[in-house]
Design a protein around this motif. Sequence first.
Motif, short mmCIF file in Angstrom:
data_model
loop_
_atom_site.label_atom_id
_atom_site.label_comp_id
_atom_site.label_asym_id
_atom_site.label_seq_id
_atom_site.Cartn_x
_atom_site.Cartn_y
_atom_site.Cartn_z
N LEU A 114 -5.89 21.95 10.40
CA LEU A 114 -5.07 20.84 10.89
C LEU A 114 -4.01 20.54 9.85
O LEU A 114 -4.26 20.69 8.64
CB LEU A 114 -5.93 19.60 11.13
CG LEU A 114 -7.03 19.73 12.18
CD1 LEU A 114 -8.02 18.57 12.07
CD2 LEU A 114 -6.44 19.79 13.57
N SER A 115 -2.85 20.08 10.28
CA SER A 115 -1.81 19.76 9.31
C SER A 115 -0.92 18.64 9.82
O SER A 115 -0.76 18.44 11.02
CB SER A 115 -0.96 20.99 8.98
OG SER A 115 -0.21 21.40 10.11
N LEU A 116 -0.34 17.91 8.86
CA LEU A 116 0.68 16.90 9.13
C LEU A 116 1.86 17.16 8.21
O LEU A 116 1.68 17.52 7.04
CB LEU A 116 0.15 15.49 8.84
CG LEU A 116 -0.88 14.86 9.78
CD1 LEU A 116 -1.25 13.47 9.26
CD2 LEU A 116 -0.35 14.78 11.21
N MET A 175 -14.52 10.26 -0.12
CA MET A 175 -15.98 10.34 -0.16
C MET A 175 -16.64 9.98 1.17
O MET A 175 -17.85 10.10 1.31
CB MET A 175 -16.52 9.43 -1.27
CG MET A 175 -16.18 9.90 -2.68
SD MET A 175 -16.96 11.47 -3.12
CE MET A 175 -18.66 10.89 -3.42
N ARG A 176 -15.85 9.55 2.14
CA ARG A 176 -16.44 9.20 3.44
C ARG A 176 -16.96 10.44 4.16
O ARG A 176 -16.51 11.56 3.92
CB ARG A 176 -15.43 8.44 4.30
CG ARG A 176 -15.30 6.98 3.87
CD ARG A 176 -14.13 6.26 4.49
NE ARG A 176 -14.05 6.45 5.94
CZ ARG A 176 -13.08 5.90 6.69
NH1 ARG A 176 -12.12 5.18 6.11
NH2 ARG A 176 -13.05 6.08 7.99
N ALA A 177 -17.92 10.21 5.05
CA ALA A 177 -18.65 11.32 5.67
C ALA A 177 -17.76 12.27 6.46
O ALA A 177 -18.05 13.47 6.54
CB ALA A 177 -19.75 10.76 6.57
N ASP A 178 -16.68 11.75 7.06
CA ASP A 178 -15.87 12.62 7.93
C ASP A 178 -15.12 13.70 7.17
O ASP A 178 -14.64 14.67 7.77
CB ASP A 178 -14.89 11.79 8.76
CG ASP A 178 -13.89 11.02 7.90
OD1 ASP A 178 -14.18 10.79 6.71
OD2 ASP A 178 -12.84 10.63 8.43
N LEU A 179 -15.03 13.58 5.83
CA LEU A 179 -14.35 14.62 5.05
C LEU A 179 -15.32 15.48 4.24
O LEU A 179 -14.88 16.39 3.53
CB LEU A 179 -13.32 13.98 4.10
CG LEU A 179 -12.05 13.45 4.78
CD1 LEU A 179 -11.13 12.78 3.78
CD2 LEU A 179 -11.31 14.58 5.50
N GLY A 207 -9.78 14.64 12.74
CA GLY A 207 -9.21 15.31 11.57
C GLY A 207 -7.80 14.82 11.26
O GLY A 207 -7.46 14.56 10.10
N LEU A 208 -6.97 14.68 12.29
CA LEU A 208 -5.61 14.18 12.08
C LEU A 208 -5.62 12.73 11.62
O LEU A 208 -4.80 12.33 10.78
CB LEU A 208 -4.79 14.34 13.35
CG LEU A 208 -4.47 15.76 13.78
CD1 LEU A 208 -3.69 15.77 15.09
CD2 LEU A 208 -3.67 16.51 12.70
N ARG A 209 -6.55 11.95 12.14
CA ARG A 209 -6.66 10.55 11.70
C ARG A 209 -7.02 10.49 10.22
O ARG A 209 -6.46 9.69 9.47
CB ARG A 209 -7.69 9.81 12.54
CG ARG A 209 -7.84 8.34 12.16
CD ARG A 209 -8.56 7.53 13.22
NE ARG A 209 -9.75 8.05 13.67
CZ ARG A 209 -10.10 8.73 14.78
NH1 ARG A 209 -9.54 9.03 15.47
NH2 ARG A 209 -11.09 9.18 15.21
N ALA A 210 -7.94 11.35 9.79
CA ALA A 210 -8.31 11.39 8.38
C ALA A 210 -7.11 11.78 7.52
O ALA A 210 -6.87 11.18 6.46
CB ALA A 210 -9.47 12.36 8.16
N GLU A 216 -1.40 7.79 3.99
CA GLU A 216 -1.05 6.37 3.84
C GLU A 216 -1.53 5.79 2.52
O GLU A 216 -0.99 4.77 2.06
CB GLU A 216 -1.64 5.58 5.01
CG GLU A 216 -0.94 5.85 6.33
CD GLU A 216 -1.61 5.18 7.52
OE1 GLU A 216 -2.75 4.68 7.35
OE2 GLU A 216 -1.01 5.17 8.62
N LEU A 217 -2.52 6.41 1.89
CA LEU A 217 -3.02 5.92 0.61
C LEU A 217 -2.24 6.46 -0.59
O LEU A 217 -2.49 6.05 -1.73
CB LEU A 217 -4.51 6.29 0.46
CG LEU A 217 -5.48 5.43 1.27
CD1 LEU A 217 -6.89 6.02 1.23
CD2 LEU A 217 -5.50 3.99 0.76
N ILE A 218 -1.32 7.39 -0.36
CA ILE A 218 -0.49 7.88 -1.46
C ILE A 218 0.51 6.79 -1.83
O ILE A 218 1.25 6.31 -0.96
CB ILE A 218 0.23 9.18 -1.06
CG1 ILE A 218 -0.81 10.28 -0.78
CG2 ILE A 218 1.20 9.62 -2.16
CD1 ILE A 218 -0.21 11.58 -0.27
#
Length: 231
Positions: A114-116, A175-179, A207-210, A216-218
Amino acid sequence: MAHEGVMTLLFVFIGAMVLVGILVAVRQARKRRERRAALARWAQQRGWAYADEVPGAHDGLRGGPFHKGHSRKTTEGVWGSYDGHQAMSSRYTYLVTTSNGKTTTTHTYHHHVLSLALPATLPDLELKPEGVLSGMFGRDTDFEDAAFNDAWNVRGADPRTTSDIIHPLMMRRLMRADLQGASLLLEGGRIFLWRKGQPEVSAIDPGLRALREVVELIPGFVWDNARGRGA
């Protein structure tokens, strides 16, 4: 007679193996058709594009799985706009051939990628689960969070930018489970997430939401610095 019996059993065994191989190939082909049809329907519902093959989609990348092996292919691609970012999901495969001098073996590796697209091109940065073979960029960076260091191998082309991006809130998100079990790469103005295996429609949105949340955290000053370098 005994010899004839052995030969008969041998032919039966070979025939059975050939039949199993044919059945496996037919089953894999059916699954591939079903997966591609599901991806095409998903893309149509979203107003995205779909293609069985996407030549050149990952050419020129040095990180992740994109520089490995030979006979590299990007297939089963869907792409379009996701929350203002150009996004893509695809199946990426490559072959690795090894030889011990007597026999040659070829293994195929499959990845769901997946990519953005990013707002600006940042220095290359790769994050892999700890224990996975090291990446292309720099040395593994250690942070003050021991649990994070145990979970992630972080390698960046620019140590300062790496430190700016991997701040405490970013560590918490990673560290969240989805990653867990995923790998990430920032390169060429895009951010990638990949896992081993075949693409699944149900994995695209999460995946795209993650990825969007990571972007957004950068911090804003990181983007400002990147735009300044590009000026």
